[in-house]
Enzyme design. Structure first.
Site, PDB file in Angstrom:
ATOM      1  N   CYS A  41       0.843  -1.200   0.000  1.00 19.49           N
ATOM      2  CA  CYS A  41       0.000   0.000   0.000  1.00 19.49           C
ATOM      3  C   CYS A  41       0.877   1.248   0.000  1.00 19.49           C
ATOM      4  CB  CYS A  41      -0.910  -0.002   1.228  1.00 19.49           C
ATOM      5  SG  CYS A  41      -2.086   1.380   1.237  1.00 19.49           S
ATOM      6  N   ASP A  43       0.349   3.794   1.671  1.00 18.79           N
ATOM      7  CA  ASP A  43       0.277   4.390   3.016  1.00 18.79           C
ATOM      8  C   ASP A  43       1.674   4.741   3.542  1.00 18.79           C
ATOM      9  OD1 ASP A  43       0.069   4.593   5.950  1.00 18.79           O
ATOM     10  OD2 ASP A  43      -1.991   3.919   5.650  1.00 18.79           O
ATOM     11  N   ARG A  45       2.823   5.038   6.352  1.00 19.44           N
ATOM     12  CA  ARG A  45       3.268   4.334   7.559  1.00 19.44           C
ATOM     13  C   ARG A  45       3.816   2.946   7.256  1.00 19.44           C
ATOM     14  NH1 ARG A  45      -2.467   4.519  10.327  1.00 19.44           N
ATOM     15  NH2 ARG A  45      -2.911   3.900   8.183  1.00 19.44           N
ATOM     16  N   HIS A  97      -2.210  -4.065   4.998  1.00 19.31           N
ATOM     17  CA  HIS A  97      -1.966  -3.637   6.380  1.00 19.31           C
ATOM     18  C   HIS A  97      -3.285  -3.279   7.049  1.00 19.31           C
ATOM     19  CE1 HIS A  97      -2.535   0.813   5.840  1.00 19.31           C
ATOM     20  NE2 HIS A  97      -2.388   0.458   4.582  1.00 19.31           N
ATOM     21  N   CYS A 100      -5.981   0.112   6.883  1.00 21.38           N
ATOM     22  CA  CYS A 100      -5.784   0.627   5.527  1.00 21.38           C
ATOM     23  C   CYS A 100      -6.940   1.569   5.157  1.00 21.38           C
ATOM     24  CB  CYS A 100      -5.732  -0.533   4.537  1.00 21.38           C
ATOM     25  SG  CYS A 100      -5.412   0.002   2.842  1.00 21.38           S
TER      26      CYS A 100
HETATM   27 CO    CO Z   1      -3.451   1.167   2.960  1.00 22.61          CO
END
Ligand code: CO
Length: 208
Positions: A41, A43, A45, A97, A100
């Protein structure tokens, strides 16, 4: 975010690498031979190299919203083709994750414009598994399970491609479905039983 700091950190990183090996960048410039293709992803993080403890040159990486493998997405399909047919990676990891945002949005009744068709692929994952998901009473648990099932379906989407099917015949290539547990930092191997899942449906998707 102090942008000057980024360039300062870059200089520090270069110095650290050269201290360990003066020819570090000379070697890096010669080419890559990664054994893993990682699809994760976007993302901020879930930093692929960081969580895997990987160095430059070790992992071929593709990231998009909610780690999707969509058959008409030229971007992810180009990455898969190059990694499998040219780099000849030995492993493909789809890593989702918990928490998400893409998966969360797909659980809500909300018009997100351009994102709608992208997230619809996750809604389709829900539809494929709605009996299991609807039976989960706890919203958080249902959300977490959809994250896992989405990883599973994206792994299946990988196996539907000609590049992966061809590689399966010629050599050893393993597909892994993982979830990054953002609450603890752990990588969880979902241990997806591909032979069991594929035995029923492969006749539909077999290309080679
Ligand atoms: Co995500």
């Amino acid at each position: 975010m102090n942008f000057d700091l980024i360039f300062e950190k870059n200089k520090k990183w270069i110095a650290e690498k050269l201290e360990i090996d003066p020819s570090y960048f000379e070697k890096l410039s010669k080419g890559q031979k990664p054994e893993i293709l990682y699809i994760g992803c976007s993302d901020s993080r879930v930093t692929a190299e960081d969580i895997l403890g990987a160095n430059p040159g070790e992992i071929f990486i593709h990231r998009n919203i909610a780690n999707m493998v969509i058959s008409i997405d030229l971007n992810v399909m180009s990455v898969i083709n190059y990694a499998v047919r040219h780099l000849k990676v030995k492993h493909i990891v789809v890593c989702g994750h918990y928490e998400c945002g893409g998966v969360r949005a797909s659980l809500e009744s909300v018009d997100l414009g351009l994102l709608n068709p992208w997230l619809r692929n996750i809604r389709d994952v829900y539809r494929l598994h709605y009996q299991e998901l609807d039976a989960i009473e706890d919203n958080q648990k249902r959300f977490n399970r959809l994250v896992e099932l989405n990883v599973q379906e994206q792994c299946m989407n990988l196996i539907k491609t000609a590049a992966v099917q061809e590689a399966y015949k010629e050599r050893v290539l393993t597909v892994h479905g993982w979830v990054f547990d953002i609450y603890s930092g752990k990588i969880v191997d979902l241990k997806i039983d591909f032979p069991a899942i594929l035995s029923e449906i492969m006749k539909i998707y077999k290309l080679i």
